[in-house]
Design a protein around this motif. Structure first.
Motif: not given
Length: 621
Positions: A313-316, A515-519, A521-523
Motif C-alpha cells: 500500500i505504501i510503496s507499491s 484493483f490491488q493494494q499496489i495500485d 500509491m500511483p492512484s
C-alpha cells in the motif's frame, strides 16, 4: 553382526513411528481445516508421503549415522540412552510445528517457514498470543500432549548383549557397506527421488490442486527448505532488456495538465476486513461509506498476511517472495513511497499502529519508507485501553488518532493500521454481546472495529481539514469466510478498497475494474495531480490496465480482466474465467492457447522486472 542388525531394526522402527506420526498430524490438519480443502485423495497422500520422508531423513540424518556408524561405540548403554532421548526431543520439536500449523494455516494460507517463526520484531507478539492460542485451541494442545507421551513409550530401547560377539573382517566390511549405502539412501530420499533437482515447496502442486498444496506439504519440510536459503528470489533471464521493456515496464510517468491538489491524505488499513465480511451485517458503517465513495468492487490484497500489506500500500511493492519484504535482506533497498514523494510536496507524514512498538516491524518500515513520525502503543496517551494481549483497542486508538491529526501541519499524509480484529479478536467487555456474532469467529470483532470507524468519522467530520481530505480504506488481507467462493484462489485475496473524498461528488460509484493494494500509491498521486516519475508495479485507477498479481509459495496468481491464471515452474498451469466459473473448475489452457501464451509472456516479464530491480536495488529511478 546380530547387534548391528538390531541397531538397524531399531532405527527403522523409530523412523517408521515418526513417519506414522506425520500422517496422523496430516489427518488432524485436514479434519480441523476441512473447509479449506477440496478433497483428500490417494494422490495427495502419496505426495505427502514423499515430502514427509524427505523432511524426516534430513532431520534424522545424524541419528541414522549414530545408529549405523561402524564400531562398538553405539552399543554402549549411555550412548544408546542419549541417542534415544535426543531422537525423541528433536523429532518432537518438528512434530510440534505441524500441530502449530493446524491453527496458524487458517491465518496465513501456507505452511510456516523459518522466516515466519524467527521474524525479528515478532517476539513480544508471539509471547503475548501463545496463552490465547493454548486457551482457545486447547484441543490441539491436548492432542499434542497425548502424542508426546505415546511417542516416548513407542520408542523401543536397545537390548544390549552382556556377552559381546566377536566381530570378523567380513562383519566389519558389511557394516561399512551398509553405512555407505545408508548415506546414499538419505540423499536420494531427502532429494525426493532421482530427478535433477531436489523437491521444493512448489512441487506440491504435482500431487494435488492449488488449494490442497498445504495438505501435501508438512511444516518441518517448509522450515528446512528455508533454513539455509539466504535470498528469496533469483534473477531470471526470460527476455533481453529491450524485449523486457516492450512487454512490461514498471516506470510510471505522471504528467498532469492540472495544478497539484494539496489535499490531506488518510489511509486506513483495516485488519482482516476481507470481502467475506462486507455487506453481511457486520460492517454497517463501512457499507454506508461505500455508497458515498469510489468503490473497487474487485479489490485484491497482494499478500496473505499483515506484514505484506504495508509495503504494497505504501510503496507499491507486491509480495512476490516467500519472505515478507520487510523481513527480507532487501528491506533496506531504496524504494519509492508515498511519504517520500508527498514530503517533497510539503506534506507532514505519520504512521499509526495500536500494537506494541516493534510489532510486525512496522516502526522500522515506517522509518525506512520516510514517515516523519511513528505512533504505536508506547506513544498512546489516552485512557487505559490495553486489550491485554495485543495493543490498544481500536475505538480509543482511533480517537487518539483523530486528536493527533488535528495537531499536524497541513497538508498531512497519515496512515493507520487497526488491530482489534486480529486474533484473539478481543473486544472491550462493555461491548460484549452488543455486536452480531456473525458466521465466523472473527466477525464480532469486525463489527466492533466498524463501530470504532463510525465514531472516528463522526469525530473528524467536525474538523476544518475534513473536507479537504482524501480517505483511502483498504483491508490488509482476508480472514477466511464460510462460503465456497471465499476459499478459492480468487476469494482468499478479495478485499474492500475505496476512495472517499467528502468534497468531491464525482469520486463516487462502483467500478468492476481489477484493483490491488499496489495500485493505491500511483492512484493517490494521480488523483492529487502530482507530477512525478516512479517505479511502481501497480497502476493508477485511471489506467486502462486491468491486472492483479499475487504470489504464494512458488505459485503466481494473475488476474487479467475476466481471467485468472496460475503460473508455477516457469509455465502456466491453469487458466480460468473467474467471472463465470466462480469456483475455478474448468481449466481453459488447452482451449484458449492464445490467451495462455500472452499471459505467460506478460507474467515472465513482470517477474523478471521485479526480481532484477529488487536484487539490484533499482526500485527507484
Amino acid at each position: 553382526m546380530s547387534r548391528y542388525k538390531q541397531s538397524i531394526s531399531l532405527l527403522l522402527k523409530r523412523v517408521l513411528i515418526v513417519l506414522l506420526l506425520y500422517q496422523f498430524t496430516r489427518v488432524l490438519f485436514y479434519l480441523f481445516n476441512i473447509e479449506l480443502f477440496t478433497e483428500f485423495t490417494f494422490q495427495t497422500f502419496l505426495g505427502g508421503l514423499s515430502f514427509d520422508m524427505s523432511a524426516i531423513v534430513y532431520i534424522n540424518s545424524i541419528f541414522i549415522v549414530g545408529h549405523l556408524l561402524p564400531g562398538n561405540l553405539k552399543y554402549n548403554t549411555a550412548y544408546q540412552h542419549i541417542l534415544k532421548v535426543s531422537f525423541y526431543l528433536v523429532n518432537l520439536l518438528f512434530i510440534a510445528t505441524n500441530f502449530i500449523d493446524i491453527i496458524y494455516y487458517r491465518f496465513t494460507g501456507k505452511r510456516s517457514t523459518l522466516a515466519m517463526i524467527t521474524a525479528k520484531g515478532m517476539e513480544n507478539e508471539t509471547l503475548g498470543l501463545i496463552p490465547s492460542f493454548l486457551k482457545q485451541f486447547w484441543y490441539v494442545t491436548l492432542f499434542f500432549l497425548i502424542i508426546s507421551i505415546l511417542f516416548w513409550f513407542l520408542l523401543s530401547n536397545f537390548k544390549n548383549n552382556t556377552n559381546p560377539e566377536h566381530s570378523t573382517k567380513k562383519d566389519r566390511f558389511k557394516e561399512y557397506a551398509c553405512f555407505i549405502i545408508s548415506l546414499l539412501v538419505i540423499v536420494i530420499i531427502g532429494r525426493g527421488g532421482f530427478q535433477k533437482k531436489p523437491i521444493k515447496v512448489v512441487d506440491a502442486i504435482r500431487y494435488s490442486t492449488l488449494n490442497n498444496t498445504g495438505l501435501v506439504l508438512n511444516t518441518p519440510f517448509s522450515i528446512l527448505t528455508t533454513l539455509f536459503k539466504k535470498e528469496d528470489i533469483d534473477k531470471v533471464n526470460y527476455f533481453s532488456e529491450k524485449e523486457l521493456i516492450s512487454i512490461y515496464n514498471p516506470i510510471i510517468s505522471l504528467k498532469p495538465n492540472q495544478p497539484t491538489i494539496k489535499k490531506n491524505v488518510v489511509i486506513l488499513i483495516l485488519e482482516s476486513f476481507g470481502n467475506e465480511n462486507i455487506g453481511r451485517g457486520q460492517t454497517p458503517f463501512l457499507d454506508s461509506l461505500i455508497t458515498k465513495s469510489y468503490y473497487f468492487k474487485n479489490g485484491f490484497a497482494n499478500g496473505r498476511v499483515s506484514i505484506d500489506a504495508v509495503p504494497s500500500i505504501i510503496s507499491s511493492l507486491p509480495s512476490l517472495m516467500n519472505n515478507a519484504f520487510i523481513l527480507s535482506s532487501y528491506s533496506l533497498n531504496k524504494t519509492n513511497s508515498l511519504p517520500q514523494i508527498l514530503k517533497k510536496e510539503g506534506y507532514n507524514t505519520s504512521f499509526f499502529h495500536g500494537a506494541f512498538n516493534g510489532s510486525q516491524n512496522f516502526n522500522q518500515y515506517a522509518l525506512i519508507s520516510g514517515f516523519d513520525q511513528y505512533y504505536g502503543k508506547d506513544q498512546y496517551t489516552g485512557h487505559d485501553a490495553f486489550d491485554g494481549k495485543w495493543g490498544i483497542f481500536d475505538e480509543e486508538f482511533l480517537q487518539f488518532y483523530a486528536h493527533k491529526l488535528n495537531t499536524f501541519k497541513k497538508p498531512f499524509f497519515s496512515s493507520l493500521f487497526t488491530i482489534s480484529s486480529h486474533f484473539p479478536y478481543t473486544i472491550p467487555k462493555k461491548y460484549q454481546g452488543k455486536f452480531p456474532k456473525g458466521t465466523t469467529e472473527i466477525q464480532e470483532s469486525i463489527a466492533y472495529t466498524d463501530y470504532s470507524l463510525r465514531k472516528f468519522f463522526n469525530t473528524v467530520k467536525k474538523e476544518k481539514w475534513y473536507k479537504n481530505t482524501l480517505f483511502v480504506l483498504s483491508s490488509d488481507h482476508t480472514s477466511g469466510g464460510d462460503k465456497k467462493t471465499d476459499k478459492t484462489n480468487i476469494g482468499i485475496y478479495r478485499i474492500p478498497i475505496l476512495f472517499f473524498d467528502p468534497s468531491n461528488p464525482e469520486l463516487v460509484g462502483v467500478t468492476k475494474k481489477n484493483f490491488q493494494q499496489i495500485d493505491i500509491m500511483p492512484s493517490i498521486l494521480d488523483y492529487l495531480n502530482i507530477k512525478t516519475d516512479l517505479i511502481s508495479f501497480g497502476k493508477s485507477y485511471r489506467s486502462k490496465d486491468d491486472f492483479v498479481i499475487n504470489y504464494l509459495q512458488g505459485t503466481y496468481h494473475y488476474i487479467q480482466g475476466d481471467y485468472y491464471i496460475n503460473f508455477a515452474n516457469n509455465q502456466i498451469i491453469g487458466l480460468y474465467n473467474w467471472k463465470k466459473d466462480v469456483l475455478l473448475k474448468t481449466n481453459l489452457m488447452q482451449s484458449d492457447k492464445t490467451r495462455t501464451k500472452k499471459a505467460t509472456k506478460f507474467l515472465k516479464a513482470y517477474i523478471q522486472s521485479f526480481n532484477e530491480r529488487v536484487i539490484d536495488n533499482k526500485l527507484t529511478l
